[in-house]
Structures are given as structure tokens and as C-alpha cells.
Design a protein around this motif. Structure first.
Motif, PDB file in Angstrom:
ATOM      1  N   GLU A 586       0.833  -1.201   0.000  1.00 16.10           N
ATOM      2  CA  GLU A 586       0.000   0.000   0.000  1.00 16.10           C
ATOM      3  C   GLU A 586       0.872   1.258   0.000  1.00 16.10           C
ATOM      4  OE1 GLU A 586      -3.732   1.966   2.512  1.00 16.10           O
ATOM      5  OE2 GLU A 586      -2.848   0.054   3.140  1.00 16.10           O
ATOM      6  N   GLN A 590       0.982   4.312  -2.788  1.00 16.63           N
ATOM      7  CA  GLN A 590       0.850   5.726  -2.467  1.00 16.63           C
ATOM      8  C   GLN A 590       1.988   6.550  -3.075  1.00 16.63           C
ATOM      9  OE1 GLN A 590      -1.645   7.432  -0.974  1.00 16.63           O
ATOM     10  NE2 GLN A 590      -2.761   5.498  -1.068  1.00 16.63           N
ATOM     11  N   LYS A 605       1.891  14.783   0.850  1.00 15.06           N
ATOM     12  CA  LYS A 605       0.937  13.747   0.459  1.00 15.06           C
ATOM     13  C   LYS A 605       1.057  12.516   1.365  1.00 15.06           C
ATOM     14  CE  LYS A 605      -0.158  10.533  -3.258  1.00 15.06           C
ATOM     15  NZ  LYS A 605      -0.027   9.261  -2.554  1.00 15.06           N
ATOM     16  N   GLU A 608      -0.058  13.090   4.994  1.00 16.62           N
ATOM     17  CA  GLU A 608      -1.520  13.124   5.091  1.00 16.62           C
ATOM     18  C   GLU A 608      -2.095  11.715   4.989  1.00 16.62           C
ATOM     19  OE1 GLU A 608      -2.768  15.830   2.066  1.00 16.62           O
ATOM     20  OE2 GLU A 608      -2.321  17.627   3.253  1.00 16.62           O
ATOM     21  N   TRP A 609      -1.506  10.878   4.158  1.00 15.11           N
ATOM     22  CA  TRP A 609      -1.954   9.480   4.059  1.00 15.11           C
ATOM     23  C   TRP A 609      -1.733   8.751   5.378  1.00 15.11           C
ATOM     24  CZ3 TRP A 609       1.510   5.139   4.027  1.00 15.11           C
ATOM     25  CH2 TRP A 609       0.866   3.911   3.865  1.00 15.11           C
ATOM     26  N   SER A 612      -4.374   9.791   7.783  1.00 18.38           N
ATOM     27  CA  SER A 612      -5.682   9.192   7.481  1.00 18.38           C
ATOM     28  C   SER A 612      -5.712   7.723   7.895  1.00 18.38           C
ATOM     29  CB  SER A 612      -5.992   9.324   5.984  1.00 18.38           C
ATOM     30  OG  SER A 612      -5.139   8.509   5.205  1.00 18.38           O
ATOM     31  N   LYS A 613      -4.591   7.011   7.762  1.00 18.24           N
ATOM     32  CA  LYS A 613      -4.532   5.600   8.175  1.00 18.24           C
ATOM     33  C   LYS A 613      -4.617   5.480   9.694  1.00 18.24           C
ATOM     34  CE  LYS A 613      -3.402   2.274   6.203  1.00 18.24           C
ATOM     35  NZ  LYS A 613      -4.184   1.106   5.702  1.00 18.24           N
TER      36      LYS A 613
END
Length: 616
Positions: A586, A590, A605, A608-609, A612-613
Motif C-alpha cells: 500500500e 501511495q 501527500k 496526510e496518508w 488518514s490511516k
């Protein structure tokens, strides 16, 4: 290496104009370039949805207009509308049009309120603004006065196009006729090279003699007495059987005439000008800092290729530290191999032992094709996405092999009709050790350049300028990172293959030292060569080619390690923060799925990922 030869050249040719009369003559039924609308409405009158729609409309219009400015990029992505065109992008008129184009579109995009944008739209906005502003900043440096060197040889690139073995298609009668149109434009560019080089002499902006000596045989190779011996004749030798006899005869005559009356004389003029006039004015120094305003010029190059504010001193020290670290890992391999001696003795051993080298070109190429099959089977362990397109392994063409890098990658077309090409330089087989094959294959092909660039081209949701754009720090950083995960994939089980991995990483570490040494610290060509010979087991021919590449292409070579370091740092942060939630496949998705990004944008980016995870 990834010059990524044609992508980098496409960037160099970007935002240049083409002939409107040729564009107007194209057949109906082909995709038309979209018309540019009036400037965007004031942002305060827009909703978020309208801002997104308008932004992507502008991106589409910009890209279509850019293809008219840069027909080579159109050819590369499989758009055949402009295959008969090659603008005189080195001319003052077209450079001004390039400037106007950049300013116009930067103004249009800036009229969109960034605060209204989210997700991909905001990423696209940031990348576009960054690249446009960097392009404008670079205009104060006179790169157009030194348009020719042994690594990025426009005359040689033109020959590649006409060889029938590159991105220029030769499948239909129209394709063959298109090339004849591009020949007419190409000879204008070849003559413009002379004009610009001469202007460079007048302004004291000239290439080093050491580089131009390597250019001369590359150009001389195209000055032939027998037109059938020209590389430009090869498409005639492979004309499809489906062509009528009338077309075959007509095209044979036209190509022969073009070679004899246009191409050979143009290459002869360029060769003679460099040999008889330019060489006496070429400089004995090597660094960009020796050019007018050279220190600022080099700092701009570093900023361009790393997308960071790292200084030459910081990059130089980073390189010295990495050289020391990698030497220690090399000593561990020596122990595993039972070698009792110094590192210098080890280097001499691997350079001289014939078991580490092939003695014929075909065995080397077949070895890489076998690796292609092996790696492809391992990819699912580390990736949940893969490109649709495949790649071929080919030898570098003879006319450019002596000065070319050990390997390079040329992207295929996004529809898969033209595969990517992994070029292997077979000029000196001692420069292609068997122990370096796994890491080189990973870097240039999969999961390196071929993997990353093909995926980027295939992501239909991205604006076209992102699908077909490139940033060295991202592409080269990814390819070097891909090497670093070889063991996790199941590669490098042989200690000597892992030594090959370390040897290639050492090359990238030495680049940090040598590039900054040459261009910021007054190093000579010989000092750079001596440094690389002392710290590696590279063949002398490869070292010379590498050093001269750094002289010709200031700053580009430092992008590899800088990019790799940033990707590795982001992975480490993701692993630490996500713990059991971290999935390497994953994470790789990304990094790859949104195409090449400047390092600051990539950081934002991924962070932020991660957030969110954690929240999910």
C-alpha cells in the motif's frame, strides 16, 4: 542510469513552438487541439466543484497546446498529429514564445483559488505552479548557448528518431512521409546549433574541450558517402511488405535524396564548425562555476534536480558519509566471499577476474532478458499494482555507445503499442559485470524506471501534464529506492549480486561528491576520475563516461541519492507511526500512483496518508 534519455530531452524541448501551416494540413478525424478559453473567472465567484472543473479544463487545454509547442513529446506518447514537425526550439523567437506560453498558463492557473481545491486537484495545482515558476527562473541562465554535448547530443537524438528503432513510428506510408517533413525541420535545428554555439563564444559561455572532443565522432558517424550506410536509411531497409511498389520506390528515392542532399551536408557542416572553429574557443575548465554567473547557475541546477534547498556543501558531505558507510558494507561481502585483503585489492580482484564478465554481447543481453522473467514473478510480493505495458532489452546503438552511460531507459507508449526499452551499453563488456546485473535490471526496468513511468502514464485520472511529465529526483530516487528493496523481493541471494547492489549505490554516492566537487569546488576532470577509481571497482571507461556526464549535466546526478533518502525516510516514518497497519504494498502504491512530484509535495501527500490511516 536514467537519463531517462527522451524524457529529459523532452523537458529540454518543452514549451516550444511549431509550424502552424503543417498543423493545419493534418487530416480531419484526428484529435483536435482544444481551444483556449478566456481567463478563469474570479475565484470568489466559484464553488469548490466549479474550481475543480475549471482547473482540470485548463490543464487539458494547456497540455493540448503544449503538444503543438513540443511535437517530440506528442510523438513519445503516441499522438501522431505532429510527427512531421521539429520546431527550431533553439531560436530566439521560439524561446520567447516559450516564455510567453509559460507566463500565460501560470497566470491562468493562479486565478483558481487554491483553498477551494482538495486532494488530487491541490496536488496538481502545486506541481504545475512549482514547475512553471522553476522554468521561468531558469530563463536567466543561457543554456541555449551550449546546446550540444556528448551525453545530451541533439544531433544524435535526431539520428535516433530517424533510425526506425526509437519513438518515431515507421509503420504506415504516412509515417514515412511524416519523417521527411521532420527532416526538413531537423536540418534547420542542426544549423541553429552552430548559430547558438557561435553566440556562446561571443558571450564566453562555452563547453569544455574534453566534452566536445567526444561529440565529434558522434556527429562524424552520420557523414557517409554511401546513403545506404546511413542510420537514416534503416527505415527503408525495413519497409513493410504491405506498401505498394510505387510507394516503396518513391520513399526509397526520397530518403536517399534527403540523406545525400540534406542530412549528410548538415552533419558535415556541424562537424567541421566544431572541429575547425569551436574547439579553439572551448574551455579547459570543467565546472559550471567557471561560466559567467556560474555559481548561481549551479545552485539553480541543484534546486531544479533535487526540488530542495540543499546546498552544494550539504550534498558533498552527504556523499562523503555515504561512501564511508557503503565501504563498510562492501567489507562484509568480502568476508562472506572469504577474501582476505584490502578494499583496494578487492576492487582489483573483481575488475580482473574473467568469471565476472561475459565475453560476448548476446549472452549479456540474454542474461538481462532472463532476469526480466525472474523479477516479474517476484513483483507481487511488494506491489499490488503493476503496469500493463512491457519492456524490451536492447543494446545501445553503435554510433553513440562509446560516450553513452552503461544503461538507460526509454519509455514506451501509454497504450502499450510501443514497449519501453531497457538499453544496455555493450561497448565495453568489462563495464557490465555479471554481479551488477540484478541491481541494474531493477533500476532501469522493474520495479524501477519502467515500472514507475509506465504506471504514471497509465493513470487516467491524472492531468496529462502529470502523466507524461517527469522530475529527476522522483524518478531516479524511486529507481534507487527500488534497488534498496531487492533483498525484500527475493533478489541478491548471491553475495556477489549484493555486492553489485552496493557497487551501484556507491556510484550514486560518489556522484554527490564528484558533481559538487566539479561544479562548486573547482575539481578537475582528472581529480574526479581519480576519486571514483579509488573508491570503486568500476571499469575505467565507465568512470570516464560518468565523470564527463556530470560535467555535461550539472546537478542531475545528485538527484538519485537525494530522492532515495527522502522516500526511505517517508517509509520509516510510516512504519513507525502505523505499526501493524503498515502495508508495504500500500505504501508503494501511495508513492507511485500519483506520478512524479517535487519532494515537498510528496512529503505532504504521504504524511496526510499516514494521518488518514491512523484515524481509520
Amino acid at each position: 542510469m536514467n537519463k531517462i534519455t527522451l524524457i529529459s530531452l523532452s523537458v529540454a524541448l518543452a514549451l516550444t513552438a511549431c509550424s502552424d501551416d503543417k498543423a493545419a494540413s493534418k487530416e480531419e478525424g484526428k484529435q483536435p487541439a482544444q481551444q483556449v478559453d478566456a481567463p478563469a473567472e474570479a475565484s470568489d465567484a466559484m464553488t469548490a466543484e466549479e474550481a475543480s472543473e475549471k482547473l482540470n479544463q485548463l490543464f487539458t487545454e494547456n497540455f493540448q497546446e503544449s503538444l503543438k509547442f513540443n511535437p517530440i513529446q506528442a510523438t513519445m506518447i503516441g499522438d501522431r498529429r505532429y510527427n512531421d514537425q521539429l520546431p527550431n526550439f533553439l531560436s530566439e523567437e521560439l524561446r520567447q514564445k516559450s516564455h510567453d506560453f509559460t507566463v500565460k498558463w501560470l497566470d491562468k492557473i493562479k486565478q483558481i483559488d487554491r483553498d477551494l481545491l482538495k486532494g488530487q486537484d491541490r496536488l496538481s495545482y502545486d506541481v504545475f505552479i512549482y514547475q512553471s515558476e522553476m522554468a521561468l527562473e531558469g530563463e536567466k541562465f543561457p543554456g541555449h548557448l551550449i546546446p550540444l554535448n556528448q551525453s545530451n547530443n541533439l544531433a544524435g537524438f535526431f539520428a535516433q528518431l530517424g533510425s526506425g528503432q526509437s519513438v518515431q513510428p515507421f509503420e504506415t506510408v504516412e509515417d514515412y512521409d511524416n519523417w521527411l517533413g521532420r527532416v526538413d525541420d531537423g536540418v534547420v535545428v542542426l544549423d541553429q546549433i552552430i548559430i547558438n554555439l557561435n553566440q556562446g563564444i561571443e558571450q564566453n559561455v562555452v563547453q569544455p574541450k574534453a566534452l566536445m572532443k567526444k561529440v565529434l565522432p558522434q556527429i562524424k558517424a552520420h557523414v557517409v558517402e554511401d546513403p545506404t550506410k546511413s542510420i537514416f536509411y534503416k527505415p527503408i531497409e525495413s519497409m513493410p511488405d504491405s506498401f505498394s511498389e510505387e510507394d516503396k520506390n518513391r520513399l526509397t528515392e526520397a530518403y536517399t535524396k534527403a540523406i545525400v542532399e540534406k542530412l549528410v551536408p548538415s552533419y558535415q557542416r556541424l562537424h567541421d564548425y566544431i572541429k575547425d572553429d569551436y574547439m579553439e574557443h572551448a574551455r579547459d575548465s570543467f565546472g559550471l562555476s567557471e561560466q559567467p554567473n556560474g555559481e548561481d547557475w549551479y545552485n539553480y541546477q541543484l534546486k531544479t534536480y533535487t526540488t530542495t534547498d540543499l546546498t552544494a556543501d550539504e550534498i558533498h558531505q552527504f556523499g562523503l558519509n555515504e561512501v564511508t558507510r557503503i565501504h563498510e558494507e562492501m567489507r562484509e561481502v568480502m568476508k562472506q566471499e572469504g577474501f582476505e585483503g584490502t578494499l583496494d585489492e578487492w576492487f582489483a580482484y573483481v575488475q580482473s577476474n574473467p568469471e565476472f564478465y561475459y565475453d560476448n554481447e548476446e549472452d549479456l543481453l540474454q542474461g538481462y532478458r532472463d532476469l526480466q522473467k525472474k523479477v516479474n514473478k517476484l513483483l507481487p510480493t511488494m506491489f499490488n499494482i503493476q503496469p500493463k505495458s512491457d519492456y524490451e532489452v536492447r543494446a545501445v546503438e553503435a554510433f553513440r555507445a562509446e560516450s553513452a552511460a552503461g544503461a538507460s531507459y526509454m519509455p514506451g507508449s501509454p497504450d502499450g503499442s510501443r514497449p519501453g526499452i531497457f538499453y544496455v551499453n555493450t561497448f565495453n563488456l568489462k563495464g557490465q559485470p555479471k554481479f551488477g546485473m540484478e541491481t541494474l535490471s531493477i533500476h532501469e526496468a522493474a520495479p524501477g524506471h519502467h515500472f514507475q513511468i509506465s504506471l504514471q502514464q497509465e493513470v487516467e485520472g491524472l492531468p496529462m501534464f502529470r502523466r507524461f511529465g517527469g522530475l529527476s529526483v522522483f524518478s531516479e530516487g524511486w529507481a534507487l529506492y527500488a534497488e534498496s528493496i531487492g533483498k525484500e523481493m527475493g533478489m541478491f541471494t548471491d553475495p556477489m549480486q549484493y555486492y553489485g547492489r552496493l557497487s551501484d549505490e556507491m556510484l550514486r554516492a560518489m556522484r554527490l561528491v564528484v558533481d559538487t566537487g566539479l561544479h562548486a569546488k573547482g575539481w578537475s576532470r582528472q581529480k574526479a576520475i581519480d576519486y571514483m577509481m579509488k573508491n570503486s571497482s568500476m571499469a575505467d571507461t565507465d568512470v570516464i563516461s560518468e565523470v564527463e556526464r556530470y560535467i555535461a549535466w550539472p546537478g542531475q546526478a545528485v538527484s538519485y541519492k537525494v530522492g532515495q533518502r527522502e522516500i526511505s525516510r517517508l517509509r520509516a516514518e510510516a512504519e513507525e507511526k502505523l505499526g501493524d497497519k503498515f502495508d508495504i504494498r500500500e505504501f508503494h502504491t501511495q508513492i507511485l500512483i500519483d506520478g512524479a512530484m517535487p519532494i515537498p509535495v510528496l512529503k505532504t501527500k504521504i504524511l496526510e496518508w499516514i494521518d488518514s490511516k491512523q484515524a481509520s
